[in-house]
Design an enzyme around this catalytic site. Structure first.
Site, PDB file in Angstrom:
ATOM      1  N   GLY A  22      44.845  44.207  47.430  1.00  0.00           N
ATOM      2  CA  GLY A  22      44.731  45.058  48.243  1.00  0.00           C
ATOM      3  C   GLY A  22      45.595  46.348  47.803  1.00  0.00           C
ATOM      4  CD  GLU A  26      41.769  56.737  39.962  1.00  0.00           C
ATOM      5  OE1 GLU A  26      41.544  56.513  39.068  1.00  0.00           O
ATOM      6  OE2 GLU A  26      41.059  56.977  41.047  1.00  0.00           O
ATOM      7  CG  HIS A  28      43.605  47.926  42.544  1.00  0.00           C
ATOM      8  ND1 HIS A  28      44.739  48.715  43.056  1.00  0.00           N
ATOM      9  CD2 HIS A  28      43.888  46.553  42.302  1.00  0.00           C
ATOM     10  CE1 HIS A  28      45.702  47.816  43.044  1.00  0.00           C
ATOM     11  NE2 HIS A  28      45.206  46.489  42.633  1.00  0.00           N
ATOM     12  N   GLY A 138      44.410  44.074  34.912  1.00  0.00           N
ATOM     13  CA  GLY A 138      44.966  45.222  34.228  1.00  0.00           C
ATOM     14  C   GLY A 138      45.962  44.764  33.346  1.00  0.00           C
ATOM     15  CB  SER A 177      50.363  47.687  45.289  1.00  0.00           C
ATOM     16  OG  SER A 177      49.132  47.663  44.947  1.00  0.00           O
ATOM     17  NE  ARG A 178      55.855  43.548  44.375  1.00  0.00           N
ATOM     18  CZ  ARG A 178      55.209  42.822  44.085  1.00  0.00           C
ATOM     19  NH1 ARG A 178      54.283  42.727  42.831  1.00  0.00           N
ATOM     20  NH2 ARG A 178      54.937  41.562  44.630  1.00  0.00           N
TER      21      ARG A 178
END
Ligand code: PAF
Length: 278
Positions: A22, A26, A28, A138, A177-178
């Protein structure tokens, strides 16, 4: 989800699967778009997998934003959005884990010894639920892709693993995300990771073949920033993850790194083919 995927397969459609935790960005979206191009039906899962976080890591504060995720997935071409809950994936008395030996215990595995066991266990479960023809990961998580490819080969999963290039911010920082954990200062400094990877590529292109010199130059660049701690910067064989001392012509080399900026740990890498003639 199992029944839906079974019905899709019975229609003779190829399923492309993008497993995620989640907070989609971009990077993902690029995986989902690639799945959309190559498959008839695209399934995206969002599950923040507790088994891949050590007790000291950021599981509880890992960013979550389901509405945003559904929007990003939808825009990129997702057909089915799968959001299992923890008790569904790890019911009481759950006791079966999948572990890829050796590849899981180097690099990230040295610093996160239980991480890949959690990843391979959840990915195996998800692949068994979705039964995709192709699953997309990825390049940013290079070791993860290598570990999963090994698992898929060893356990005869009928899924092809597709590794999609890293998507970067305009200054080169890999999307993650981090990244939202970074302060403004840390965010500005973090671009040094990309710069160090570019430096390694340049050194190899101009004939440098000694890993120690490449790692030394990268380390010097990264440590020029305040408040950084390097977990590793390595030069390894891109298939076996074995450490390389000297680069030979034609070798596929992976240069992965993990660096902490304050409390935020970022990973990145580049893959280089050593030129045949220098
Ligand atoms: O790369 C990720 O987001 C996760 O490790 C994955 C593959 C979805 C497994 O939880």
């Amino acid at each position: 989800m199992q029944d839906t995927c079974e019905a899709v397969r019975l229609l003779g459609k190829r399923i492309g699967f993008v497993p995620t935790m989640g907070y989609l960005h971009e990077g993902h979206a690029a995986l989902i778009r690639r799945a959309r191009q190559e498959c008839d039906c695209v399934v995206v899962s969002v599950f923040v997998n507790p088994a891949q976080f050590a007790p000291t890591e950021d599981f509880s504060r890992y960013p979550r934003s389901l509405d945003h995720d559904m929007h990003v997935a939808d825009e990129a071409g997702c057909d089915y959005f799968f959001t299992p809950e923890s008790p569904e994936m790890y019911p009481e008395h759950f006791s079966t884990y999948v572990q890829v030996e050796n590849l899981s215990s180097v690099l990230e595995g040295t610093f996160r010894p239980t991480h890949f066991k959690g990843v391979t266990t959840v990915v195996a479960m998800l692949l068994l639920i979705v039964h995709p023809q192709k699953a997309y990961f990825g390049q940013k998580d290079a070791q993860q892709s290598i570990v999963i490819q090994q698992m898929v080969r060893d356990l005869h999963f009928a899924t092809q693993i597709v590794v999609v290039p890293t998507v970067r911010e305009t200054d080169g920082l890999a999307k993650s995300s981090r990244n939202i954990y970074l302060s403004q200062r840390e965010r500005a400094d973090a671009v040094v990771l990309f710069q160090a990877l570019c430096k390694a590529e340049e050194m190899i292109a101009s004939g440098e073949r000694t890993s120690q010199k490449i790692v030394g130059a990268m380390t010097q660049m990264v440590t020029s920033k305040p408040n950084v701690a390097i977990d590793y910067i390595s030069v390894v064989d891109a298939l076996t993850l074995d450490l390389l001392e000297t680069l030979k012509p034609g070798m596929q080399v992976l240069i992965p790194l993990a660096v902490r900026f304050g409390a935020t740990r970022l990973i990145d890498n580049t893959r280089v083919t050593v030129p045949l003639h220098s």
